[in-house]
Design a protein around this motif. Structure first.
Motif, PDB file in Angstrom:
ATOM      1  N   VAL B 286       0.846  -1.197   0.000  1.00 31.53           N
ATOM      2  CA  VAL B 286       0.000   0.000   0.000  1.00 31.53           C
ATOM      3  C   VAL B 286       0.884   1.251   0.000  1.00 31.53           C
ATOM      4  CG1 VAL B 286      -1.979  -1.098   1.107  1.00 31.53           C
ATOM      5  CG2 VAL B 286      -0.252   0.000   2.542  1.00 31.53           C
ATOM      6  N   ARG B 287       0.397   2.261  -0.728  1.00 32.46           N
ATOM      7  CA  ARG B 287       1.183   3.487  -0.852  1.00 32.46           C
ATOM      8  C   ARG B 287       1.089   4.325   0.421  1.00 32.46           C
ATOM      9  NH1 ARG B 287      -0.304   8.454  -3.142  1.00 32.46           N
ATOM     10  NH2 ARG B 287      -2.260   7.496  -3.745  1.00 32.46           N
ATOM     11  N   ASP B 288      -0.113   4.367   1.007  1.00 32.18           N
ATOM     12  CA  ASP B 288      -0.353   5.238   2.152  1.00 32.18           C
ATOM     13  C   ASP B 288      -0.275   4.430   3.449  1.00 32.18           C
ATOM     14  OD1 ASP B 288      -1.339   6.905   4.096  1.00 32.18           O
ATOM     15  OD2 ASP B 288      -2.950   7.720   2.844  1.00 32.18           O
ATOM     16  N   PRO B 289       0.666   4.796   4.344  1.00 34.24           N
ATOM     17  CA  PRO B 289       0.809   4.009   5.574  1.00 34.24           C
ATOM     18  C   PRO B 289      -0.473   3.943   6.410  1.00 34.24           C
ATOM     19  CG  PRO B 289       2.376   5.857   5.524  1.00 34.24           C
ATOM     20  CD  PRO B 289       1.638   5.886   4.228  1.00 34.24           C
ATOM     21  N   LYS B 290      -1.380   4.879   6.205  1.00 37.19           N
ATOM     22  CA  LYS B 290      -2.578   4.838   7.051  1.00 37.19           C
ATOM     23  C   LYS B 290      -3.472   3.640   6.710  1.00 37.19           C
ATOM     24  CE  LYS B 290      -6.150   7.674   4.822  1.00 37.19           C
ATOM     25  NZ  LYS B 290      -5.644   8.340   3.618  1.00 37.19           N
ATOM     26  N   HIS B 291      -3.226   3.005   5.560  1.00 35.99           N
ATOM     27  CA  HIS B 291      -4.022   1.844   5.179  1.00 35.99           C
ATOM     28  C   HIS B 291      -3.508   0.527   5.759  1.00 35.99           C
ATOM     29  CE1 HIS B 291      -5.738   4.100   1.465  1.00 35.99           C
ATOM     30  NE2 HIS B 291      -6.573   4.145   2.482  1.00 35.99           N
ATOM     31  N   VAL B 292      -2.418   0.614   6.534  1.00 37.82           N
ATOM     32  CA  VAL B 292      -1.771  -0.618   7.010  1.00 37.82           C
ATOM     33  C   VAL B 292      -2.729  -1.530   7.765  1.00 37.82           C
ATOM     34  CG1 VAL B 292      -0.149  -1.453   8.756  1.00 37.82           C
ATOM     35  CG2 VAL B 292       0.599   0.144   7.018  1.00 37.82           C
ATOM     36  N   ARG B 293      -3.561  -0.961   8.613  1.00 38.47           N
ATOM     37  CA  ARG B 293      -4.427  -1.806   9.440  1.00 38.47           C
ATOM     38  C   ARG B 293      -5.574  -2.435   8.664  1.00 38.47           C
ATOM     39  NH1 ARG B 293      -2.693  -1.071  14.920  1.00 38.47           N
ATOM     40  NH2 ARG B 293      -1.196   0.619  14.910  1.00 38.47           N
ATOM     41  N   MET B 294      -5.743  -2.044   7.418  1.00 40.99           N
ATOM     42  CA  MET B 294      -6.763  -2.659   6.551  1.00 40.99           C
ATOM     43  C   MET B 294      -6.178  -3.797   5.716  1.00 40.99           C
ATOM     44  SD  MET B 294      -9.652  -0.841   6.694  1.00 40.99           S
ATOM     45  CE  MET B 294     -10.247   0.767   7.188  1.00 40.99           C
ATOM     46  N   MET B 295      -4.868  -3.944   5.762  1.00 45.13           N
ATOM     47  CA  MET B 295      -4.218  -4.921   4.876  1.00 45.13           C
ATOM     48  C   MET B 295      -4.521  -6.361   5.292  1.00 45.13           C
ATOM     49  SD  MET B 295      -0.380  -3.404   4.416  1.00 45.13           S
ATOM     50  CE  MET B 295       0.270  -4.450   3.123  1.00 45.13           C
ATOM     51  N   PRO B 296      -4.551  -7.258   4.313  1.00 44.28           N
ATOM     52  CA  PRO B 296      -4.626  -8.680   4.646  1.00 44.28           C
ATOM     53  C   PRO B 296      -3.221  -9.234   4.864  1.00 44.28           C
ATOM     54  CG  PRO B 296      -4.656  -8.422   2.282  1.00 44.28           C
ATOM     55  CD  PRO B 296      -4.541  -7.030   2.869  1.00 44.28           C
ATOM     56  N   GLY B 297      -3.144 -10.457   5.338  1.00 43.46           N
ATOM     57  CA  GLY B 297      -1.871 -11.175   5.364  1.00 43.46           C
ATOM     58  C   GLY B 297      -0.982 -10.798   6.537  1.00 43.46           C
ATOM     59  N   ARG B 298       0.202 -11.349   6.510  1.00 42.48           N
ATOM     60  CA  ARG B 298       1.138 -11.185   7.614  1.00 42.48           C
ATOM     61  C   ARG B 298       2.003  -9.945   7.450  1.00 42.48           C
ATOM     62  NH1 ARG B 298       2.195 -17.051   8.145  1.00 42.48           N
ATOM     63  NH2 ARG B 298       0.624 -17.644   9.663  1.00 42.48           N
TER      64      ARG B 298
END
Lengths: 527, 455
Positions: B286-298
């Motif tokens: 993801v480009r924007d770090p604020k999306h980190v908590r929406m990411m799937p996976g490890r």
């Protein structure tokens, strides 16, 4: 190349004023054979490469004109290492890992058994490793036969009707099975909304059901650690699409009411999904199809031993009952009347009566590299050996259970024999000492700890799965180590709280990692 | 039975210890009628190492290995040279036979490798954060669509797919979307020299959660990502860029740099090998770090240990299935850890310099091939732009030609008819991929074979 990350420390940075148990510091961070290794970003350079390309041939003028003006101009930021530096970097890193090749790896439900090297050799044969998924079908007959032969083993071992080979891992297989159920229900115009999941299920089960668009409801466990059949029956109704059962379950027990559960679910118009992660306990001994299961994924990497490689790749083919088989996803393989194996894709689905397939779950055919390994494993064991696998896995687990139940609480020890894994709890530990402390102390004894705090139905759970590839001598040594650590936990030995003392790292600050995540090198703090 | 260490004496001693008269007593919870006695019918008995190896070799010989042919297949899986060191490292037992790093104190090898891998992928993609790998490119593509739905909090239900997205990737998204009730808007694929960016942009509206564009696209062309990103952002949609050939990113701008919000792709090209379709390696950033908590996976993160030394742990697991159960960001449990290692080792060997050289060599040879094939009577080069893969039109059904050339030991490419069986307009298209492993001689072999077949 860049400034260091926020944690500051890197090999060579002296550490002062810490626990005396770790001994004197060294200038480099290295200690005898235990070597510290910097990150590639700290030792590599943009100008270094460990790969030589042939001297470019003449021609190809005006190449850049074909890139539509999208040429990269800025640096990417990828450090390179020469070949010797690369080998040394990763070899040093590898030595900071525990692995099954180093010793017993008793992670419950993960099935860490020996990885036969023949399987690795087979998977690397050019006819398997070096073929493209879209090569003309005539040029990959052998690969299709591998898929077909493996499919036959899976069907015969489970007593099911068909198998979808493409799911890439266990959880992907769960999704496949639940989507087959959904597709079958929709085909009969039956919009059901709920999947029942016992509370002892793997966490992937409820996540899968939710991802497939279902509401998830828990079914409680009995005090004996099994699915509460009466509670399950009471909840069944026209809104229930199916249940997801793990059998043998995560308490290490076989569900003796499995057939009754299946009958009740079928009578209510639903389907039965079985989480096959623990199939290694019953392979060759019980066929899930005989117990009324409609869909079950098989973790090839667990039951049929393909390398776990730091968490994957896995492979999760799904065996299906006659009612669900027509809905399995593309692509699949089928043998025609002349014995020729065909690859069934969108193009020829009609010829093989597969027009009801619910879709496609992945770009290509699944984990071919895992199929060759699993088939080599099956052929090596044969039908006789696979039965022996289940028997030895169960014997080893019961041996561990009975050898430790006088020092460690075994909450379901009275429920009868366990299957391939033995469950213990932290009951009886001294105040302030936890399952985590015991696990970390076990590291100092030279073992990877067991699965901790799972299943959730047991407080401070410890799930031990020795597997069938451990010798009695290896089990006896492990039992001795675990006894000693358990006795320390009961007597209140405070040194457990700071374990491990001898591992490549002392306890890591997981709270800081989550509160101020640093997920790439030299990126500013995030979130 | 060479993999089973227990002797019969061990077995009887152990049965005595557990207080069971025989092994079946340990299976007493299995209802009698469901218990199998004797080995399962129809399956062979155990076999020696030599016999198994022989059987498997016989099956492997029935396949035509890519290296034994003049080889031009791509479409999401590419044949590249893999340095010998890569296989050596991944076969080290401490990597090969380790598990998910649940106990970080004795898994720093895998964890540091994953942290380095995440950083390599993030930089390659021009993003802030990459995860520690997923199954493959196609499933990563679906996970990105699902993530875009979470970012839109379920208020936007339309997913705009480029018609030039790999059709199998599109099919994975369509399959999953049937169950999540997302609406799919996709443009039909077209045989135009440039991708239909206008048609795609016209489909984006206020109800669009994301736009999915492949870069380079399935026909090898380069869409104008920056323009599409701008149009998507204007309507509050996310741009998902899909890349199936990471080597391309050594030559062309990163999707993140061009404004893509989520970048996913197939990592197979670097270090993993063809393997008839799997195991492969899903890349996700993801480009924007604020999306980190929406990411799937490890995700693997940096921290310190009790002595202040740097160390790595799996982190932000509150997004994951084992904690969140039905509220998890995805049901994924495993990752492609060993494939991620192969990718990371190969990428470390290449470095920035090697990757760029490799990319330019791929492009240079592809230009040679395109020019040569365009001179074959009856062949037209479709693309205005390409990296190492392009489409030629043959004026006749390409499936027939591919089959005929295979009999001559030439694996000519992927016919568009196989990829898009429902679209007869594309039937004369042949997708041709060229890499650093392709020789000038191979190109000449293909060109002459085509000349023979089309004459």
């Amino acid at each position: 190349m860049n400034a260091p990350n926020a944690s500051g420390w890197k090999p060579g940075t002296p550490v002062e004023g810490h626990n005396a148990m770790s001994g004197p510091d060294t200038a480099t961070g290295n200690r005898a054979l235990m070597l510290e290794e910097p990150l590639i970003f700290e030792i590599g350079h943009a100008e270094t490469t460990g790969v030589d390309f042939p001297t470019p041939l003449p021609g190809g003028e005006g190449a850049k004109a074909r890139l539509a003006g999208m040429e990269r101009t800025d640096p990417i930021g990828l450090p390179g290492l020469s070949e010797p530096e690369t080998i040394r970097h990763y070899t040093r890193l590898s030595r900071q890992n525990y692995a099954i090749d180093l010793g017993l790896f008793p992670l419950g439900s993960c099935t860490m058994k020996h990885n036969p090297r023949l399987n690795e050799k087979v998977a690397r044969m050019p006819g398997f490793a070096d073929v493209h998924p879209l090569q003309p079908v005539d040029t990959v007959r052998g690969a299709l036969e591998v898929v077909n032969e493996l499919a036959h083993w899976l069907i015969d071992l489970t007593g099911m009707h068909g198998v979808a080979m493409s799911p890439k891992a266990g959880a992907h297989g769960e999704l496949c099975g639940i989507l087959c159920i959904r597709a079958a229900l929709e085909a009969r115009g039956d919009a059901r909304e709920v999947i029942l999941v016992p509370e002892s299920a793997h966490g992937t089960n409820p996540a899968t059901a939710a991802f497939a668009g279902y509401k998830v409801e828990d079914i409680p466990a009995t005090p004996e650690g099994r699915v509460d059949l009466e509670a399950l029956k009471a909840r069944l109704g026209p809104d229930v699409a199916g249940v997801m059962i793990t059998n043998p379950n995560t308490c290490g027990l076989f569900e003796p009411d499995m057939k009754a559960i299946s009958d009740a679910v079928h009578e209510a118009g639903g389907f039965v999904y079985c989480d096959g992660a623990n199939f290694n306990a019953i392979v060759g001994k019980v066929r899930p199809g005989d117990l009324g299961v409609d869909a079950m994924h098989i973790n090839l990497h667990k039951t049929f031993s393909t390398p776990h490689g730091g968490g994957g790749p896995g492979s999760g083919p799904v065996v299906l009952s006659e009612a669900l088989a027509p809905y399995g996803p593309l692509p699949f393989t089928a043998r025609d009347g002349d014995g020729v194996v065909h690859l069934v894709e969108e193009e020829n689905a009609a010829e093989f009566d597969h027009t009801r397939a619910f879709g496609r779950m992945t770009a290509f055919h699944g984990q071919m590299g895992m199929f060759t390994r699993a088939l080599a494993y099956m052929l090596s064991h044969g039908a006789d050996g696979l039965k022996q696998v289940a028997e030895d896995a169960v014997l080893n687990a019961n041996y561990v259970l009975r050898s430790l139940e006088d020092v460690l609480d075994a909450p379901f020890g009275h429920s009868g024999p366990c299957m391939h894994e033995a469950l213990f709890s932290d009951k009886g530990f001294a105040e302030g000492l936890s399952t985590l402390d015991l696990a970390k102390a076990l590291i100092d004894e030279g073992y990877h700890p067991m699965t901790m705090y799972f299943p959730l139905v047991v407080h401070g759970a410890m799930l031990v799965e020795p597997t069938e590839t451990e010798s009695k001598a290896a089990l006896d040594q492990f039992i001795m180590a675990l006894r000693s650590v358990a006795e320390r936990a009961k007597s209140g030995d405070e040194s457990l709280k700071t374990a491990p003392h001898y591992a490549p790292r002392r306890r890591l600050d997981e709270t800081q990692a989550a509160r101020k995540p640093i997920l790439a090198w030299n990126d500013p703090d995030m979130v | 039975m060479r993999y089973l260490p227990l002797t019969d004496t061990d077995r009887s001693d152990m049965l005595e210890k557990v207080g069971a008269p025989d092994i079946d007593a340990l299976f007493s919870d299995v209802p009698e009628e469901a218990r199998l006695s004797g080995p399962i019918e129809g399956l062979p008995m155990h076999a020696s190492e030599m016999a198994v190896e022989k059987h498997m070799r016989r099956l492997s010989k029935k396949n035509l290995a890519a290296s034994d042919a003049a080889f031009f297949l791509g479409a999401g899986a590419y044949k590249h040279h893999i340095p010998a060191s890569v296989d050596h490292i991944i076969q080290r037992g401490e990597f090969l036979t380790a598990y998910t790093p649940y106990q970080p104190e004795i898994a720093q090898g895998t964890l540091q490798m994953l942290f380095e891998f995440q950083t390599q992928v993030a930089r390659l993609y021009g993003c802030a954060v990459a995860n520690a790998s997923m199954y493959d490119g196609s499933t990563a593509c679906w996970e990105a669509v699902a993530m875009a739905g979470r970012v839109a909090r379920g208020r936007k239900r339309k997913v705009v797919l480029s018609g030039a997205l790999h059709p199998h990737y599109a099919e994975v998204v369509r399959t999953m979307a049937k169950f999540t009730e997302d609406e799919i808007a996709d443009a039909p694929p077209s045989l135009a020299p440039a991708p239909d960016d206008d048609g795609l942009i016209a489909r984006i509206d206020e109800n669009t959660s994301c736009v999915v564009v492949q870069y380079p696209d399935i026909l090898g062309r380069l869409p104008d990502l920056a323009r599409i990103a701008e149009a998507a952002h204007e309507k509050g949609a996310l741009l998902i860029a899909v890349n199936t050939e990471p080597v391309a990113l050594g030559a062309i701008k990163s999707p993140g740099e061009l404004g893509a919000d989520i970048v996913v792709g197939e990592g197979q090209s670097i270090g993993v090998g063809l393997q008839f379709g799997g195991p492969y390696l899903g890349l996700f950033a993801v480009r924007d770090p604020k999306h980190v908590r929406m990411m799937p996976g490890r995700l693997c993160g940096e921290t310190v240990d009790a002595e202040g030394k740097r160390g790595f742990v799996l982190t932000l697991s509150t997004r994951e299935q084992h904690i969140r159960r039905e509220k998890a960001t995805s049901n994924i449990c495993t990752n492609s850890g060993l494939c991620a290692l192969a990718f990371s080792v190969h990428m470390t060997l290449l470095g920035e310099k090697g990757l760029r050289q490799m990319a330019m060599e791929n492009h240079r040879l592809a230009c040679l091939a395109a020019d040569r094939l365009a001179r074959v009577p009856g062949v037209t080069l479709l693309n205005d732009s390409f990296f190492n893969e392009f489409t030629i039109r043959l004026g006749t059904d390409a499936r027939t030609i591919v089959r005929a050339l295979a009999d001559k030991g030439v694996l000519a490419g992927v016919s568009l008819g196989r990829l898009f069986p429902d679209n007869p307009e594309l039937a004369d298209g042949l997708l041709v991929a060229v890499t650093e492993t392709t020789s000038e001689e191979d190109i000449e072999t293909l060109a002459s074979a085509l000349e023979g077949e089309l004459a």
